[in-house]
Scaffold this motif. Structure first.
Motif, PDB file in Angstrom:
ATOM      1  N   THR A 220       0.862  -1.256  -0.105  1.00 29.05           N
ATOM      2  CA  THR A 220      -0.053  -0.032   0.109  1.00 29.05           C
ATOM      3  C   THR A 220       0.853   1.315   0.051  1.00 29.05           C
ATOM      4  OG1 THR A 220      -1.767  -0.900   1.078  1.00 29.05           O
ATOM      5  CG2 THR A 220      -1.506   1.435   1.141  1.00 29.05           C
ATOM      6  N   SER A 221       1.897   1.357   0.702  1.00 31.49           N
ATOM      7  CA  SER A 221       2.714   2.391   0.847  1.00 31.49           C
ATOM      8  C   SER A 221       3.365   2.737  -0.264  1.00 31.49           C
ATOM      9  CB  SER A 221       3.685   2.412   2.162  1.00 31.49           C
ATOM     10  OG  SER A 221       4.441   1.178   1.704  1.00 31.49           O
ATOM     11  N   GLU A 222       3.992   1.797  -1.093  1.00 34.09           N
ATOM     12  CA  GLU A 222       4.600   1.977  -2.143  1.00 34.09           C
ATOM     13  C   GLU A 222       3.928   2.509  -3.275  1.00 34.09           C
ATOM     14  OE1 GLU A 222       4.811  -0.674  -0.518  1.00 34.09           O
ATOM     15  OE2 GLU A 222       6.967  -1.161  -0.019  1.00 34.09           O
ATOM     16  N   ASN A 223       2.446   1.822  -3.449  1.00 31.50           N
ATOM     17  CA  ASN A 223       1.597   2.276  -4.438  1.00 31.50           C
ATOM     18  C   ASN A 223       1.091   3.768  -4.266  1.00 31.50           C
ATOM     19  OD1 ASN A 223      -0.273   2.001  -6.447  1.00 31.50           O
ATOM     20  ND2 ASN A 223      -1.873   1.674  -5.450  1.00 31.50           N
ATOM     21  N   VAL A 224       0.585   4.186  -3.060  1.00 28.71           N
ATOM     22  CA  VAL A 224       0.384   5.488  -2.437  1.00 28.71           C
ATOM     23  C   VAL A 224       1.514   6.628  -2.887  1.00 28.71           C
ATOM     24  CG1 VAL A 224      -0.202   7.007  -0.838  1.00 28.71           C
ATOM     25  CG2 VAL A 224      -1.133   4.839  -0.846  1.00 28.71           C
ATOM     26  N   LEU A 225       2.653   6.201  -2.558  1.00 24.99           N
ATOM     27  CA  LEU A 225       3.704   6.997  -2.952  1.00 24.99           C
ATOM     28  C   LEU A 225       4.134   7.124  -4.260  1.00 24.99           C
ATOM     29  CD1 LEU A 225       6.648   8.584  -2.069  1.00 24.99           C
ATOM     30  CD2 LEU A 225       7.815   6.233  -2.346  1.00 24.99           C
ATOM     31  N   MET A 226       4.015   6.305  -5.168  1.00 23.58           N
ATOM     32  CA  MET A 226       4.238   6.288  -6.523  1.00 23.58           C
ATOM     33  C   MET A 226       3.209   7.279  -7.184  1.00 23.58           C
ATOM     34  SD  MET A 226       7.044   5.253  -7.525  1.00 23.58           S
ATOM     35  CE  MET A 226       8.388   3.935  -6.892  1.00 23.58           C
ATOM     36  N   LEU A 227       1.686   7.178  -6.947  1.00 23.79           N
ATOM     37  CA  LEU A 227       0.989   7.719  -7.356  1.00 23.79           C
ATOM     38  C   LEU A 227       0.948   9.439  -6.817  1.00 23.79           C
ATOM     39  CD1 LEU A 227      -2.148   5.285  -6.956  1.00 23.79           C
ATOM     40  CD2 LEU A 227      -0.960   5.991  -9.152  1.00 23.79           C
ATOM     41  N   SER A 228       1.419   9.682  -5.624  1.00 23.35           N
ATOM     42  CA  SER A 228       1.545  10.914  -5.087  1.00 23.35           C
ATOM     43  C   SER A 228       2.554  11.827  -5.727  1.00 23.35           C
ATOM     44  CB  SER A 228       1.613  10.746  -3.635  1.00 23.35           C
ATOM     45  OG  SER A 228       0.638  10.118  -2.884  1.00 23.35           O
ATOM     46  N   LEU A 229       3.777  10.880  -6.229  1.00 23.15           N
ATOM     47  CA  LEU A 229       4.776  11.662  -6.808  1.00 23.15           C
ATOM     48  C   LEU A 229       4.085  11.998  -8.292  1.00 23.15           C
ATOM     49  CD1 LEU A 229       7.800   9.144  -6.002  1.00 23.15           C
ATOM     50  CD2 LEU A 229       7.533  11.497  -5.441  1.00 23.15           C
ATOM     51  N   VAL A 230       3.453  11.141  -8.735  1.00 19.92           N
ATOM     52  CA  VAL A 230       2.732  11.601 -10.145  1.00 19.92           C
ATOM     53  C   VAL A 230       2.213  12.795  -9.925  1.00 19.92           C
ATOM     54  CG1 VAL A 230       1.280  10.839 -12.163  1.00 19.92           C
ATOM     55  CG2 VAL A 230       2.832   9.024 -11.090  1.00 19.92           C
ATOM     56  N   VAL A 231       1.243  12.884  -9.114  1.00 17.62           N
ATOM     57  CA  VAL A 231       0.420  14.068  -8.797  1.00 17.62           C
ATOM     58  C   VAL A 231       1.294  15.118  -8.699  1.00 17.62           C
ATOM     59  CG1 VAL A 231      -1.196  15.117  -7.240  1.00 17.62           C
ATOM     60  CG2 VAL A 231      -1.462  12.719  -7.974  1.00 17.62           C
ATOM     61  N   VAL A 232       2.291  15.132  -7.714  1.00 25.14           N
ATOM     62  CA  VAL A 232       3.133  16.336  -7.499  1.00 25.14           C
ATOM     63  C   VAL A 232       3.838  16.846  -8.884  1.00 25.14           C
ATOM     64  CG1 VAL A 232       5.122  17.008  -6.293  1.00 25.14           C
ATOM     65  CG2 VAL A 232       3.375  15.777  -5.135  1.00 25.14           C
ATOM     66  N   VAL A 233       4.402  15.773  -9.638  1.00 28.84           N
ATOM     67  CA  VAL A 233       5.161  16.380 -10.876  1.00 28.84           C
ATOM     68  C   VAL A 233       4.218  17.068 -11.767  1.00 28.84           C
ATOM     69  CG1 VAL A 233       6.145  15.283 -12.997  1.00 28.84           C
ATOM     70  CG2 VAL A 233       6.856  14.608 -10.569  1.00 28.84           C
ATOM     71  N   LEU A 234       2.698  16.435 -11.968  1.00 32.13           N
ATOM     72  CA  LEU A 234       1.792  16.903 -12.859  1.00 32.13           C
ATOM     73  C   LEU A 234       1.449  18.413 -12.182  1.00 32.13           C
ATOM     74  CD1 LEU A 234      -0.183  13.874 -13.959  1.00 32.13           C
ATOM     75  CD2 LEU A 234       1.750  15.014 -15.207  1.00 32.13           C
ATOM     76  N   GLY A 235       0.937  18.345 -11.087  1.00 34.27           N
ATOM     77  CA  GLY A 235       0.494  19.550 -10.627  1.00 34.27           C
ATOM     78  C   GLY A 235       1.442  20.556 -10.083  1.00 34.27           C
ATOM     79  N   GLY A 236       2.775  20.225  -9.930  1.00 29.38           N
ATOM     80  CA  GLY A 236       3.760  21.210  -9.523  1.00 29.38           C
ATOM     81  C   GLY A 236       3.894  21.496  -8.001  1.00 29.38           C
ATOM     82  N   LEU A 237       4.564  22.515  -7.740  1.00 32.34           N
ATOM     83  CA  LEU A 237       4.819  22.584  -6.338  1.00 32.34           C
ATOM     84  C   LEU A 237       4.140  24.155  -5.760  1.00 32.34           C
ATOM     85  CD1 LEU A 237       8.427  21.535  -5.968  1.00 32.34           C
ATOM     86  CD2 LEU A 237       6.330  20.208  -5.433  1.00 32.34           C
ATOM     87  N   ARG A 238       3.529  24.807  -6.821  1.00 34.83           N
ATOM     88  CA  ARG A 238       3.155  26.392  -6.500  1.00 34.83           C
ATOM     89  C   ARG A 238       1.844  26.391  -6.001  1.00 34.83           C
ATOM     90  NH1 ARG A 238       7.852  28.781  -5.210  1.00 34.83           N
ATOM     91  NH2 ARG A 238       9.465  28.442  -6.827  1.00 34.83           N
ATOM     92  N   SER A 239       1.103  25.488  -6.430  1.00 36.04           N
ATOM     93  CA  SER A 239      -0.577  25.722  -6.078  1.00 36.04           C
ATOM     94  C   SER A 239      -1.218  24.468  -5.811  1.00 36.04           C
ATOM     95  CB  SER A 239      -1.105  26.299  -7.402  1.00 36.04           C
ATOM     96  OG  SER A 239      -2.669  26.253  -7.446  1.00 36.04           O
ATOM     97  N   LEU A 240      -2.126  24.591  -4.713  1.00 33.54           N
ATOM     98  CA  LEU A 240      -2.677  23.432  -4.120  1.00 33.54           C
ATOM     99  C   LEU A 240      -3.787  22.995  -5.403  1.00 33.54           C
ATOM    100  CD1 LEU A 240      -3.140  23.852  -0.406  1.00 33.54           C
ATOM    101  CD2 LEU A 240      -2.103  22.122  -1.589  1.00 33.54           C
ATOM    102  N   TRP A 241      -4.197  24.204  -5.904  1.00 31.32           N
ATOM    103  CA  TRP A 241      -5.397  23.926  -6.824  1.00 31.32           C
ATOM    104  C   TRP A 241      -4.772  23.129  -7.954  1.00 31.32           C
ATOM    105  CZ3 TRP A 241      -9.928  23.737  -4.941  1.00 31.32           C
ATOM    106  CH2 TRP A 241     -10.256  24.707  -3.997  1.00 31.32           C
ATOM    107  N   ALA A 242      -3.536  23.400  -8.428  1.00 30.49           N
ATOM    108  CA  ALA A 242      -2.875  22.617  -9.619  1.00 30.49           C
ATOM    109  C   ALA A 242      -2.835  21.126  -9.180  1.00 30.49           C
ATOM    110  CB  ALA A 242      -1.692  23.161  -9.971  1.00 30.49           C
ATOM    111  N   THR A 243      -2.385  21.019  -7.746  1.00 29.65           N
ATOM    112  CA  THR A 243      -2.209  19.604  -7.382  1.00 29.65           C
ATOM    113  C   THR A 243      -3.840  18.836  -7.261  1.00 29.65           C
ATOM    114  OG1 THR A 243      -0.439  20.218  -6.019  1.00 29.65           O
ATOM    115  CG2 THR A 243      -1.402  18.460  -5.475  1.00 29.65           C
ATOM    116  N   PHE A 244      -4.552  19.992  -6.987  1.00 29.21           N
ATOM    117  CA  PHE A 244      -5.930  19.506  -6.766  1.00 29.21           C
ATOM    118  C   PHE A 244      -6.302  18.674  -7.822  1.00 29.21           C
ATOM    119  CE2 PHE A 244     -10.611  19.714  -7.180  1.00 29.21           C
ATOM    120  CZ  PHE A 244     -11.025  18.982  -5.922  1.00 29.21           C
TER     121      PHE A 244
END
Length: 699
Positions: A220-244
């Motif tokens: 579970t932890s590995e799967n959640v980490l990988m998907l979260s990394l994808v989200v952060v990369v796609l959304g960037g680090l500047r905006s919570l709404w882009a991450t959303f």
């Protein structure tokens, strides 16, 4: 409308799943974007909350509230501890942080299994939520709708805190200008700890609330980490709404995409991640040149080496003159302080040349001595170890070649990689399929596997060589995960999750028999590894290797002097891929089976750790690091069954803290390297350091 009706439930599931990922990714983005910590243990923080919430859940509102409070607090405490753990690594870059947090993830995951068991825990929700409601004519779980509402409220409140409150202002200031924050009376260290504690709290709360959606269990932890990394990369680090928005997109791909495009869904996420990273790296300018421009850094390196050589010869000549003429006073004064006597005086005594030659030969023997000792030990192993240990030694040689390929990219080209298992896998599956087709001659398998891996690296290289630093880690991670997705899908070639087994054994040479004895397989692996390492050392110590080192230490100057840096890096990437392919071929020949776990993300992290253990520019150190990892993972863990991840995690942590410059740094003494092992040298360090380490490959 019919299409919407048919896929309504998966679409709503995608929203719920995406919002769960958003809560986790918001914490990961906060840790990385604000505190500057690349936290590969973030999935473990989620698991802490999930296990705690599941353990305290009893089907009542009180149990849910207690689990939420306890899980959030436990993960926040772990996040604060992570802050203390990463403070000593603040000047060492993201690579050290990644290895440390990955080690913490391995150790933490093992401890969670020991505490809560290896089976997935059931989660009991309050009776009012443990039902379904009507949604546009469909029955849908009430808990997931409730979770959607809570996640939206969390997004709104988090954005408000970061943008409208004094706490949010302090957090933003800690990322943008920590000196100014300190001048206002706030402690950047306290803000750093608070940010990581808040990131942990978000992950823990997501684990408690998301346990009915993604239950706590192995993987579970590995799967959640990988998907979260994808989200952060796609959304960037500047905006919570882009991450959303990125989280919703990822959630829809994971649920709706599987039902609409089942064949493409496994590739979409990491392909999108790689594409975004490559697109962003295209706008990254090469580092600015600091200090005075040099027309040709290679010529400058040669001039400095020649000056050092003249000075050494002069010193030797002076010593000889003192011994024969009775003292330094007999020497004529010199216009050049580096040469005894005046410029018109007689040449240096001929004995100086023999002394210098003896000095060079002595230095060469000192460099070669560790290689010879290691080679003698490796040759003697079959007569010392039992069959199982010999097979482990063969596997260590295969992993060692993978680690050497990582050394070329990380230590010499300045491209830290978490995806070198991709060409490693290409070489491994090429050898397995060649053997299945009765192409069992070892040299043929090695050459064709190396060629296949080189072609793969040539195709993926342009996406890697433009990026630098953490972006390289993320791009190569995406390439590795895409390769893993292909391996799981193309079952006719790879066997899928079951892997490949039962193919004919490798023959050392034409006309020979298939090797099945562990000693024969080990000797074959040793010969191949020695040849591969010897070729690697020759190339790294050649002018081509010096040019590659120059691109890492003074890239802007190399570009300014007209050197095709991109071409150098691409060639290095292709050659490192070919070497990884040779390692993959050896692994298949030694193990005589192949599974996706042999070429997954964990192996990529092990190879990177081997490089850090040995020293990022030490080829032999990488081999020793790989041997230590295999020894810990398979031999030591065998005497303590079930605790292999804990031991490996401890090895990760110890290596990061105790070997900041690797084993090579232990014998090099101060000044051997002017930089941390995981980051490029600063302009000051680069200009102040002597040229010898920058132009010489460590053995």
């Amino acid at each position: 409308m019919e299409l919407l009706d048919a896929h309504l439930v998966p679409a709503v599931d995608g929203v719920a799943y995406g919002l769960l990922l958003f809560v986790v990714a918001a914490g990961l983005s906060l840790a990385f974007g604000t505190a500057g910590v690349l936290n590969l243990s973030h999935g473990t923080l989620y698991a802490i909350g999930a296990y705690t919430g599941a353990e305290l859940s009893d089907g009542t509102w009180g149990g849910l509230a207690l689990g939420l409070a306890a899980g959030t607090a436990a993960a926040a405490l772990a996040g604060a501890g992570l802050s203390a753990a990463t403070v000593p690594l603040a000047r060492r870059g993201h690579l050290a942080q990644a290895l440390l947090t990955f080690g913490l993830a391995l150790a933490g995951g093992d401890l969670l299994i020991q505490l809560f068991g290896a089976d997935e825990l059931p989660v009991r929700v309050p009776e009012a939520l443990d039902t379904s409601v009507r949604l546009l004519g469909h029955r849908y779980p009430a808990y997931r709708l409730c979770f959607i509402v809570m996640a939206v409220l969390l997004a709104v409140s988090g954005t408000w805190v970061l943008t409208r409150t004094r706490v949010g202002a302090a957090v933003r200031a800690s990322a943008d200008d920590p000196q100014m924050l300190a001048a206002t009376g706030h402690s950047p260290r306290a803000v750093h700890t608070g940010v990581l504690a808040a990131a942990g709290a978000l992950a823990g709360a997501a684990g408690v609330l998301g346990a009915p959606i993604i239950g706590p269990g192995p993987g579970t932890s590995e799967n959640v980490l990988m998907l979260s990394l994808v989200v952060v990369v796609l959304g960037g680090l500047r905006s919570l709404w882009a991450t959303f928005a990125a989280a919703i997109a990822v959630g829809e791909v994971q649920t709706l995409g599987v039902s609409v495009l089942p064949d493409l869904a496994p590739y979409l996420l990491f392909a999108a991640m790689a594409a975004v990273l490559v697109f962003r790296s295209r706008f990254a300018e090469p580092a600015a040149v600091h200090g005075p421009q040099d027309p040709d850094p290679v010529a400058r390196l040669r001039r400095r080496l020649a000056a050092r050589l003249r000075a050494r010869r002069a010193a030797t000549a002076t010593g000889t003159a003192d011994g024969t003429a009775g003292g330094a006073g007999d020497a004529k004064p010199s216009a050049d302080p580096g040469v005894p006597g005046d410029s018109a005086g007689p040449p240096a005594p001929s004995g100086a040349h023999s002394v210098h030659s003896g000095f060079v030969r002595g230095a060469a023997w000192r460099r070669a001595a560790p290689l010879l000792v290691l080679l003698a030990l490796l040759i003697a192993l079959p007569g010392i170890l039992d069959s199982y240990s010999i097979s482990l030694a063969g596997s260590a040689l295969a992993l060692g070649l993978l680690a050497v390929s990582v050394t070329i990219l990380t230590g010499y080209a300045g491209l830290p990689t978490l995806g070198q298992t991709a060409p490693f896998a290409v070489g491994a599956y090429a050898t397995a399929n060649l053997a299945d087709a009765e192409w069992t001659v070892g040299p043929v398998q090695i050459v064709l596997s190396a060629l296949a891996a080189a072609v793969f690296s040539a195709v993926t290289g342009p996406a890697v060589i433009r990026a630098r630093g953490t972006t390289v880690l993320m791009i190569t991670l995406a390439v590795g995960e895409l390769t893993s997705a292909v391996i799981n899908q193309v079952k006719s070639v790879t066997g899928g999750a079951d892997g490949l087994v039962g193919f004919p054994s490798t023959r050392a040479l034409w006309g020979g028999e298939g090797m099945t004895d562990e000693s024969d397989l080990y000797n074959y692996a040793l010969v191949v590894a020695v040849v591969a390492v010897a070729v690697t050392l020759l190339v790294l110590r050649s002018p081509a290797g010096k040019l590659l080192t120059g691109t890492r230490g003074a890239e802007a100057r190399m570009r300014a002097s007209g050197h095709p840096v991109g071409r150098y890096l691409l060639v290095a990437h292709v050659c490192a891929g070919a070497l990884a392919g040779v390692g993959g071929s050896l692994m298949v020949s030694v193990q005589q089976y192949l599974s996706p776990a042999d070429v997954g993300f964990e192996i990529a992290a092990f190879a990177l750790l081997a490089v850090v253990i040995g020293g990022t520019t030490s080829v032999i150190g990488a081999l020793l690091g790989a041997g230590l990892i295999v020894f810990t993972r398979d031999w030591v863990a065998g005497s303590w069954p079930g605790h292999g991840p804990l031991l490996l995690g401890a090895l990760f942590i110890a290596a990061v803290y105790l070997l900041p410059r690797g084993l090579a740094g232990l014998r090099g003494g101060p000044g051997r390297s002017g930089r941390a092992p995981d980051g490029p040298r600063t302009a000051t360090t680069a200009s102040a350091s002597t040229p010898t380490p920058a132009g010489k490959a460590s053995p």
